[in-house]
Design a protein around this motif. Sequence first.
Motif, PDB file in Angstrom:
ATOM      1  N   GLY A 337       0.819  -1.210   0.000  1.00  0.00           N
ATOM      2  CA  GLY A 337       0.000   0.000   0.000  1.00  0.00           C
ATOM      3  C   GLY A 337       0.848   1.253   0.000  1.00  0.00           C
ATOM      4  O   GLY A 337       1.830   1.368  -0.733  1.00  0.00           O
ATOM      5  N   ASP A 338       0.486   2.221   0.869  1.00  0.00           N
ATOM      6  CA  ASP A 338       1.263   3.454   0.973  1.00  0.00           C
ATOM      7  C   ASP A 338       2.376   3.355   2.013  1.00  0.00           C
ATOM      8  O   ASP A 338       3.168   4.291   2.163  1.00  0.00           O
ATOM      9  CB  ASP A 338       0.344   4.632   1.328  1.00  0.00           C
ATOM     10  N   ASP A 339       2.446   2.224   2.719  1.00  0.00           N
ATOM     11  CA  ASP A 339       3.512   2.024   3.702  1.00  0.00           C
ATOM     12  C   ASP A 339       4.695   1.368   3.000  1.00  0.00           C
ATOM     13  O   ASP A 339       4.934   0.166   3.111  1.00  0.00           O
ATOM     14  CB  ASP A 339       3.014   1.152   4.852  1.00  0.00           C
ATOM     15  N   LEU A 340       5.425   2.185   2.244  1.00  0.00           N
ATOM     16  CA  LEU A 340       6.515   1.673   1.427  1.00  0.00           C
ATOM     17  C   LEU A 340       7.871   1.817   2.118  1.00  0.00           C
ATOM     18  O   LEU A 340       8.874   2.142   1.488  1.00  0.00           O
ATOM     19  CB  LEU A 340       6.517   2.370   0.067  1.00  0.00           C
ATOM     20  N   THR A 341       7.875   1.558   3.411  1.00  0.00           N
ATOM     21  CA  THR A 341       9.153   1.447   4.106  1.00  0.00           C
ATOM     22  C   THR A 341       9.808   0.141   3.689  1.00  0.00           C
ATOM     23  O   THR A 341       9.129  -0.816   3.288  1.00  0.00           O
ATOM     24  CB  THR A 341       8.970   1.441   5.634  1.00  0.00           C
ATOM     25  N   ARG A 342      11.106   0.101   3.793  1.00  0.00           N
ATOM     26  CA  ARG A 342      11.806  -1.142   3.462  1.00  0.00           C
ATOM     27  C   ARG A 342      11.365  -2.280   4.366  1.00  0.00           C
ATOM     28  O   ARG A 342      11.235  -3.432   3.937  1.00  0.00           O
ATOM     29  CB  ARG A 342      13.315  -0.929   3.568  1.00  0.00           C
ATOM     30  N   GLU A 343      11.086  -1.955   5.628  1.00  0.00           N
ATOM     31  CA  GLU A 343      10.653  -2.975   6.589  1.00  0.00           C
ATOM     32  C   GLU A 343       9.305  -3.572   6.192  1.00  0.00           C
ATOM     33  O   GLU A 343       9.114  -4.791   6.258  1.00  0.00           O
ATOM     34  CB  GLU A 343      10.560  -2.369   7.996  1.00  0.00           C
ATOM     35  N   ASN A 344       8.368  -2.730   5.773  1.00  0.00           N
ATOM     36  CA  ASN A 344       7.046  -3.244   5.426  1.00  0.00           C
ATOM     37  C   ASN A 344       7.056  -4.003   4.106  1.00  0.00           C
ATOM     38  O   ASN A 344       6.346  -5.002   3.954  1.00  0.00           O
ATOM     39  CB  ASN A 344       6.023  -2.114   5.355  1.00  0.00           C
ATOM     40  N   VAL A 345       7.853  -3.549   3.149  1.00  0.00           N
ATOM     41  CA  VAL A 345       7.951  -4.283   1.888  1.00  0.00           C
ATOM     42  C   VAL A 345       8.510  -5.685   2.143  1.00  0.00           C
ATOM     43  O   VAL A 345       8.004  -6.681   1.612  1.00  0.00           O
ATOM     44  CB  VAL A 345       8.820  -3.520   0.876  1.00  0.00           C
ATOM     45  N   LEU A 346       9.519  -5.776   3.004  1.00  0.00           N
ATOM     46  CA  LEU A 346      10.068  -7.086   3.362  1.00  0.00           C
ATOM     47  C   LEU A 346       9.006  -7.938   4.059  1.00  0.00           C
ATOM     48  O   LEU A 346       8.871  -9.136   3.784  1.00  0.00           O
ATOM     49  CB  LEU A 346      11.285  -6.917   4.269  1.00  0.00           C
ATOM     50  N   LYS A 347       8.235  -7.323   4.942  1.00  0.00           N
ATOM     51  CA  LYS A 347       7.174  -8.040   5.655  1.00  0.00           C
ATOM     52  C   LYS A 347       6.158  -8.627   4.679  1.00  0.00           C
ATOM     53  O   LYS A 347       5.719  -9.775   4.835  1.00  0.00           O
ATOM     54  CB  LYS A 347       6.474  -7.098   6.637  1.00  0.00           C
ATOM     55  N   GLN A 348       5.788  -7.849   3.667  1.00  0.00           N
ATOM     56  CA  GLN A 348       4.821  -8.335   2.681  1.00  0.00           C
ATOM     57  C   GLN A 348       5.406  -9.474   1.856  1.00  0.00           C
ATOM     58  O   GLN A 348       4.708 -10.435   1.531  1.00  0.00           O
ATOM     59  CB  GLN A 348       4.371  -7.188   1.768  1.00  0.00           C
ATOM     60  N   ALA A 349       6.697  -9.363   1.525  1.00  0.00           N
ATOM     61  CA  ALA A 349       7.341 -10.429   0.758  1.00  0.00           C
ATOM     62  C   ALA A 349       7.359 -11.740   1.550  1.00  0.00           C
ATOM     63  O   ALA A 349       7.274 -12.829   0.966  1.00  0.00           O
ATOM     64  CB  ALA A 349       8.768 -10.027   0.399  1.00  0.00           C
ATOM     65  N   ALA A 350       7.448 -11.617   2.875  1.00  0.00           N
ATOM     66  CA  ALA A 350       7.511 -12.797   3.742  1.00  0.00           C
ATOM     67  C   ALA A 350       6.136 -13.205   4.265  1.00  0.00           C
ATOM     68  O   ALA A 350       6.039 -13.958   5.234  1.00  0.00           O
ATOM     69  CB  ALA A 350       8.454 -12.529   4.905  1.00  0.00           C
ATOM     70  N   SER A 351       5.087 -12.713   3.622  1.00  0.00           N
ATOM     71  CA  SER A 351       3.722 -13.018   4.085  1.00  0.00           C
ATOM     72  C   SER A 351       2.816 -13.495   2.955  1.00  0.00           C
ATOM     73  O   SER A 351       1.604 -13.325   3.008  1.00  0.00           O
ATOM     74  CB  SER A 351       3.096 -11.768   4.730  1.00  0.00           C
ATOM     75  N   MET A 352       3.404 -14.082   1.906  1.00  0.00           N
ATOM     76  CA  MET A 352       2.579 -14.566   0.793  1.00  0.00           C
ATOM     77  C   MET A 352       1.869 -15.855   1.191  1.00  0.00           C
ATOM     78  O   MET A 352       2.472 -16.749   1.771  1.00  0.00           O
ATOM     79  CB  MET A 352       3.438 -14.774  -0.447  1.00  0.00           C
ATOM     80  N   LYS A 353       0.597 -15.917   0.865  1.00  0.00           N
ATOM     81  CA  LYS A 353      -0.214 -17.073   1.232  1.00  0.00           C
ATOM     82  C   LYS A 353      -1.023 -17.541   0.027  1.00  0.00           C
ATOM     83  O   LYS A 353      -1.918 -16.846  -0.450  1.00  0.00           O
ATOM     84  CB  LYS A 353      -1.162 -16.701   2.394  1.00  0.00           C
ATOM     85  N   ASP A 354      -0.668 -18.718  -0.491  1.00  0.00           N
ATOM     86  CA  ASP A 354      -1.376 -19.329  -1.616  1.00  0.00           C
ATOM     87  C   ASP A 354      -1.545 -18.355  -2.789  1.00  0.00           C
ATOM     88  O   ASP A 354      -2.603 -18.275  -3.418  1.00  0.00           O
ATOM     89  CB  ASP A 354      -2.746 -19.850  -1.168  1.00  0.00           C
ATOM     90  N   VAL A 355      -0.477 -17.616  -3.082  1.00  0.00           N
ATOM     91  CA  VAL A 355      -0.502 -16.683  -4.214  1.00  0.00           C
ATOM     92  C   VAL A 355      -0.181 -17.459  -5.484  1.00  0.00           C
ATOM     93  O   VAL A 355       0.817 -18.168  -5.559  1.00  0.00           O
ATOM     94  CB  VAL A 355       0.529 -15.549  -4.017  1.00  0.00           C
ATOM     95  N   THR A 356      -1.030 -17.329  -6.482  1.00  0.00           N
ATOM     96  CA  THR A 356      -0.766 -17.992  -7.748  1.00  0.00           C
ATOM     97  C   THR A 356      -0.568 -16.942  -8.822  1.00  0.00           C
ATOM     98  O   THR A 356      -0.899 -15.770  -8.644  1.00  0.00           O
ATOM     99  CB  THR A 356      -1.898 -18.962  -8.136  1.00  0.00           C
ATOM    100  N   LEU A 357       0.014 -17.344  -9.930  1.00  0.00           N
ATOM    101  CA  LEU A 357       0.285 -16.449 -11.047  1.00  0.00           C
ATOM    102  C   LEU A 357      -0.285 -17.048 -12.321  1.00  0.00           C
ATOM    103  O   LEU A 357      -0.415 -18.272 -12.439  1.00  0.00           O
ATOM    104  CB  LEU A 357       1.797 -16.237 -11.208  1.00  0.00           C
ATOM    105  N   PRO A 358      -0.619 -16.207 -13.304  1.00  0.00           N
ATOM    106  CA  PRO A 358      -1.263 -16.698 -14.526  1.00  0.00           C
ATOM    107  C   PRO A 358      -0.467 -17.750 -15.293  1.00  0.00           C
ATOM    108  O   PRO A 358      -1.061 -18.599 -15.960  1.00  0.00           O
ATOM    109  CB  PRO A 358      -1.437 -15.425 -15.366  1.00  0.00           C
ATOM    110  N   LEU A 359       0.865 -17.716 -15.203  1.00  0.00           N
ATOM    111  CA  LEU A 359       1.669 -18.665 -15.968  1.00  0.00           C
ATOM    112  C   LEU A 359       2.208 -19.818 -15.134  1.00  0.00           C
ATOM    113  O   LEU A 359       2.986 -20.633 -15.620  1.00  0.00           O
ATOM    114  CB  LEU A 359       2.836 -17.942 -16.661  1.00  0.00           C
TER     115      LEU A 359
END
Length: 402
Positions: A337-359
Motif C-alpha cells: 500500500g502506501d507504507d513503502l518502508t523497506r521494513e514493510n515491503v520485506l514483511k509483505q514479501a515474507a507473508s505470501m499465502k497461496d498466491v498464484t500467477l497466470p503462468l
Amino acid sequence: MLKFVGAGLVLSAGLSLPALSQAADMPGVTDTEITIGNIAPYSGPASAYSTIAKTISAYFDKVNEEGGINGRTVNFLSYDDGYSPPKAVEQARKLVESDEVLLIFQSLGTPSNSAIEKYMNMKKVPQLLVATGATKFGNPGEAPWTMGWQPNYQSEGIIYGRWIASEMPDAKIAVMFQNDDFGKDLLNGLKTGLGDKADMVVAEASYEVAEPVVDSQVVKLKASGANVFVSFATPKFAAQGIKKAHEIGWDATQIVANVSNSVGAVLTPAGLEASTGLISTAYLKDMQDPQWADDQGAKDWNAFMDKYYPDGDKLSSFTTYGYSVAQTMVHILDQAGDDLTRENVLKQAASMKDVTLPLFLPGMTMNTTETDYFPIEQMQLMKFNGERWETFGDIISGEVGG
C-alpha cells in the motif's frame, strides 16, 4: 525505453501522475514514483539471462501505462555486472547509495548475489526475489533482507535424484557442474535424492565460468561409461554440453538444469535434434505447448509481448520467467500500500499465502513466512520432444529448510 547511462543500463518507464496527498519520506519513494534497482549480466558469459531484465522492464512499462501501483509509477534501474561479483558490488553500492533505491530486485546469479548479500543486509535494504535458486538465499536467520523466488537448486537436484533412482535403478551417472554454489547445490541435491544409491554417480567434472568451452569435460564424462549425463550448467555451457555430447555420439539420457532449459536460448543453439529427449523441470507454462492455446494467462502474455516487448524471443522461457517474477514484485508492492518502508515491503514479501500467477502450472502457489523464504517449492518433470517440452508425472514438492 532502453538507454545507456554510464556503466550500466537504465530500463525505466516514466509516465507521471498527479501527486498524492501525502509525501513519502522513504528511500526510493516519492509521491508519484517507486525506484527499484536491478543487476543483470548484459555482457559476459551469462548474457543470455539479460532477456529477463528486459522483460521485467517491459512489464513495468505496462504497469505504468495502466496507472502504476497504488498511484505510483515504477522507475526500474538496471545495471550490467557482466556476471562479475566485484562489478555486482560496485553496482549495488551505486543503486543503494547514489540512486537511493527502495530495494534491489532480481539481481542475477549465485556469484553476484553472494557478493552483495552481506552489504545489503548490513544496509538493511531488501534484496528481493533474487534470480538464483541457491539454497543459501532462503535463510532468514542469517540474511533476513535476502529472499529467493524460483525453486531452490537443492530441491531441484533432489527431484532428479529420486526420479533416476526410481526409473533407472541401474544407471551410471556422470555430472558436469559449475564450480560454485549453483552447481554444488544441484549436485548435493542429486546425491540426496539418490539416497543410498548415491554411488550411481560414477564421474564428475566441474568448470569455471571464465572457461571458454566445456568440450573436454564432456569427453571425459563420456569415457566413464555413464548412461546418464546430468548438466548443472548455465545457458552458454549447457548448450555446449548438449551439442558436444551429440557430436561424439554419447547416447545417454540427458538431464539439464531448469535455468538452462530455454528452447530459444539453449536448445536451439545446441541443435534441436541434439536436444531431443532431454529431461528437465518446470513450474511455468511452456508458451509453445498447444495445451495452453486457449489459456487466458497465455493469451495475456502473448498480448504483452506483442505490445511491450516486440523484439523479445517468444521461444525463450526467460520471457515467461521475467513476466512472472515482475508480477510477484507488483503483488508485494501492491500489498504494501502506501507504507513503502523497506521494513514493510520485506514483511509483505515474507507473508505470501497461496498466491498464484497466470503462468504457473495448475495447482502451484507461492507461500512465504518469516522463517520460510522459498516462495516456490514445487516443480514438474518434463521431456523435450524435438519441438517443445512435454510435462509428465505429478507436481512434486521438495521443501528444504532454511
